[in-house]
Design an enzyme around this catalytic site. Structure first.
Site, PDB file in Angstrom:
ATOM      1  CB  SER A  60      -2.493  -0.721  -9.866  1.00  0.00           C
ATOM      2  OG  SER A  60      -1.646  -1.414 -10.757  1.00  0.00           O
ATOM      3  CE1 TYR A  91       1.913  -0.063  -6.324  1.00  0.00           C
ATOM      4  CE2 TYR A  91       1.134  -1.561  -8.035  1.00  0.00           C
ATOM      5  CZ  TYR A  91       1.272  -0.274  -7.530  1.00  0.00           C
ATOM      6  OH  TYR A  91       0.749   0.787  -8.219  1.00  0.00           O
TER       7      TYR A  91
HETATM    8  N1  NAP Z   1       2.940   4.936 -12.671  1.00  0.00           N
HETATM    9  C1  NAP Z   1       2.272   3.834 -12.936  1.00  0.00           C
HETATM   10  O1  NAP Z   1       2.608   3.096 -13.882  1.00  0.00           O
HETATM   11  C2  NAP Z   1       1.071   3.473 -12.116  1.00  0.00           C
HETATM   12  C3  NAP Z   1       0.203   2.466 -12.595  1.00  0.00           C
HETATM   13  C4  NAP Z   1      -0.919   2.116 -11.858  1.00  0.00           C
HETATM   14  C5  NAP Z   1      -1.195   2.756 -10.655  1.00  0.00           C
HETATM   15  N2  NAP Z   1      -0.346   3.722 -10.203  1.00  0.00           N
HETATM   16  C6  NAP Z   1      -0.684   4.367  -8.924  1.00  0.00           C
HETATM   17  O2  NAP Z   1      -0.883   5.753  -9.150  1.00  0.00           O
HETATM   18  C7  NAP Z   1      -0.539   6.493  -7.984  1.00  0.00           C
HETATM   19  C8  NAP Z   1       0.445   7.592  -8.328  1.00  0.00           C
HETATM   20  O3  NAP Z   1       1.608   6.984  -8.862  1.00  0.00           O
HETATM   21  P1  NAP Z   1       2.724   7.778  -9.670  1.00  0.00           P
HETATM   22  O4  NAP Z   1       3.206   6.862 -10.720  1.00  0.00           O
HETATM   23  O5  NAP Z   1       2.249   9.149 -10.014  1.00  0.00           O
HETATM   24  O6  NAP Z   1       3.857   7.828  -8.525  1.00  0.00           O
HETATM   25  P2  NAP Z   1       5.046   8.874  -8.224  1.00  0.00           P
HETATM   26  O7  NAP Z   1       5.420   9.630  -9.444  1.00  0.00           O
HETATM   27  O8  NAP Z   1       6.080   8.063  -7.524  1.00  0.00           O
HETATM   28  O9  NAP Z   1       4.353   9.885  -7.185  1.00  0.00           O
HETATM   29  C9  NAP Z   1       3.869   9.391  -5.970  1.00  0.00           C
HETATM   30  C10 NAP Z   1       3.299  10.516  -5.157  1.00  0.00           C
HETATM   31  O10 NAP Z   1       2.803   9.957  -3.928  1.00  0.00           O
HETATM   32  C11 NAP Z   1       3.397  10.619  -2.825  1.00  0.00           C
HETATM   33  N3  NAP Z   1       3.572   9.744  -1.674  1.00  0.00           N
HETATM   34  C12 NAP Z   1       4.192   8.545  -1.624  1.00  0.00           C
HETATM   35  N4  NAP Z   1       4.160   8.062  -0.381  1.00  0.00           N
HETATM   36  C13 NAP Z   1       3.518   8.979   0.373  1.00  0.00           C
HETATM   37  C14 NAP Z   1       3.175   9.061   1.747  1.00  0.00           C
HETATM   38  N5  NAP Z   1       3.504   8.097   2.624  1.00  0.00           N
HETATM   39  N6  NAP Z   1       2.508  10.154   2.182  1.00  0.00           N
HETATM   40  C15 NAP Z   1       2.191  11.152   1.325  1.00  0.00           C
HETATM   41  N7  NAP Z   1       2.487  11.131   0.025  1.00  0.00           N
HETATM   42  C16 NAP Z   1       3.154  10.064  -0.452  1.00  0.00           C
HETATM   43  C17 NAP Z   1       4.729  11.110  -3.372  1.00  0.00           C
HETATM   44  O11 NAP Z   1       5.197  12.155  -2.562  1.00  0.00           O
HETATM   45  P3  NAP Z   1       6.761  12.531  -2.485  1.00  0.00           P
HETATM   46  O12 NAP Z   1       7.033  13.419  -3.659  1.00  0.00           O
HETATM   47  O13 NAP Z   1       6.885  13.233  -1.214  1.00  0.00           O
HETATM   48  O14 NAP Z   1       7.520  11.237  -2.531  1.00  0.00           O
HETATM   49  C18 NAP Z   1       4.348  11.551  -4.781  1.00  0.00           C
HETATM   50  O15 NAP Z   1       3.767  12.826  -4.760  1.00  0.00           O
HETATM   51  C19 NAP Z   1       0.018   5.470  -6.978  1.00  0.00           C
HETATM   52  O16 NAP Z   1      -0.997   5.083  -6.085  1.00  0.00           O
HETATM   53  C20 NAP Z   1       0.412   4.291  -7.870  1.00  0.00           C
HETATM   54  O17 NAP Z   1       0.397   3.073  -7.160  1.00  0.00           O
HETATM   55  C21 NAP Z   1       0.764   4.103 -10.900  1.00  0.00           C
END
Ligand code: NAP
Length: 232
Positions: free
Chosen positions: A141, A154
């Site tokens: 991130s 985070y």
């Molecule tokens: N969105 C942003 O703005 C952003 C920016 C920078 C980086 N990121 C990073 O990108 C990645 C994906 O984020 P996203 O925005 O797509 O998040 P999201 O929509 O909340 O999806 C998160 C995914 O991770 C899974 N997950 C969470 N905890 C878990 C665990 N303990 N074991 C297995 N699976 C788990 C969730 O599964 P469930 O469906 O079962 O909950 C879901 O499939 C993350 O690492 C986040 O930090 C996101």
């Protein structure tokens, strides 16, 4: 790396960026092992991939469990015979100041965002080294490098993953295993909607996924390493 015919394991594949990356990899001809906690969204991603003719299996579990990481990698190998691409995408984020954050929330972010990636790498790497070929993608991130109030734990979890990513990239440079760090800014997903609603423009998960797939494709031609994907 040629994606057609390769085998990819994606964590956090049920929703958001993980789902988008899984779909892009399937469109390019990879076989997929999808992993995340909740079965419903995981099955939806699986069905979407099958509809476009992709080969896919899914297993639910927790990335912070050694046993679940071992099972997932074993299932990929037993089902498809190899493992070429690992996308460590699963992540959680709690926005709160240090006075409001609970120890449990701090610990969970380290366990999922940092240790979860480490566990999957430790399980997958011996097989990639044996193959002399592999690509590890760690979803970091922009908050790993720039710090703002509310994001202490985070940011710390992502900064740990950044340090790990940059170090193992060098350690593995001569092995045929490539390591890519991805640094997105805001991406329009459930996580972003929960944490940063109304905070300006956000990237589309499918655009982020397309850039990641290009980086994987280029990974054995260059030592291309970090991709920063920011809102223009
Ligand atoms: N969105 C942003 O703005 C952003 C920016 C920078 C980086 N990121 C990073 O990108 C990645 C994906 O984020 P996203 O925005 O797509 O998040 P999201 O929509 O909340 O999806 C998160 C995914 O991770 C899974 N997950 C969470 N905890 C878990 C665990 N303990 N074991 C297995 N699976 C788990 C969730 O599964 P469930 O469906 O079962 O909950 C879901 O499939 C993350 O690492 C986040 O930090 C996101």
């Amino acid at each position: 790396m040629e994606i057609a015919g390769s085998v990819a394991l994606v964590t956090g594949a049920g929703r958001g960026i993980g789902r988008a990356v899984s779909l892009e990899l399937a469109k390019k001809g990879a076989s997929l092992l999808l992993f995340s906690r909740t079965e419903g969204p995981l099955l939806e991603t699986t069905e979407e991939i099958r509809r476009i003719g992709g080969k896919v299996i899914a297993i639910s579990g927790d990335v912070s469990s050694r046993e679940d990481a071992r099972k997932a990698v074993r299932l990929a190998l037993d089902s498809f015979g190899r493992l070429d691409i690992l996308v460590n995408n699963a992540g959680v984020g709690y926005k709160a100041s240090i006075t409001e954050l609970s120890i449990d929330e701090i610990e969970e972010q380290i366990k999922v965002n940092y240790m979860g990636s480490v566990l999957f790498i430790k399980e997958a790497l011996p097989h990639m080294l044996k193959q002399g070929r592999g690509c590890i993608v760690n979803m970091i991130s922009t908050l790993a490098r720039s710090y703002s109030p509310g994001w202490s734990a985070y940011s710390a979890s992502k900064a740990a993953l950044m340090a790990f990513t940059e170090t193992i990239r060098e350690e593995l440079a001569s092995t045929g295993v490539r390591v890519i760090g991805v640094y997105p800014s805001l991406v329009s997903t459930d996580m972003m909607r929960k944490l940063a609603a109304g905070k300006g423009r956000a990237l589309d998960p499918s655009d982020v996924a397309k850039v990641i797939v290009i980086a994987i494709e280029q990974s054995d031609k260059t030592l291309l390493s970090d991709i920063v994907i920011a809102v223009p």
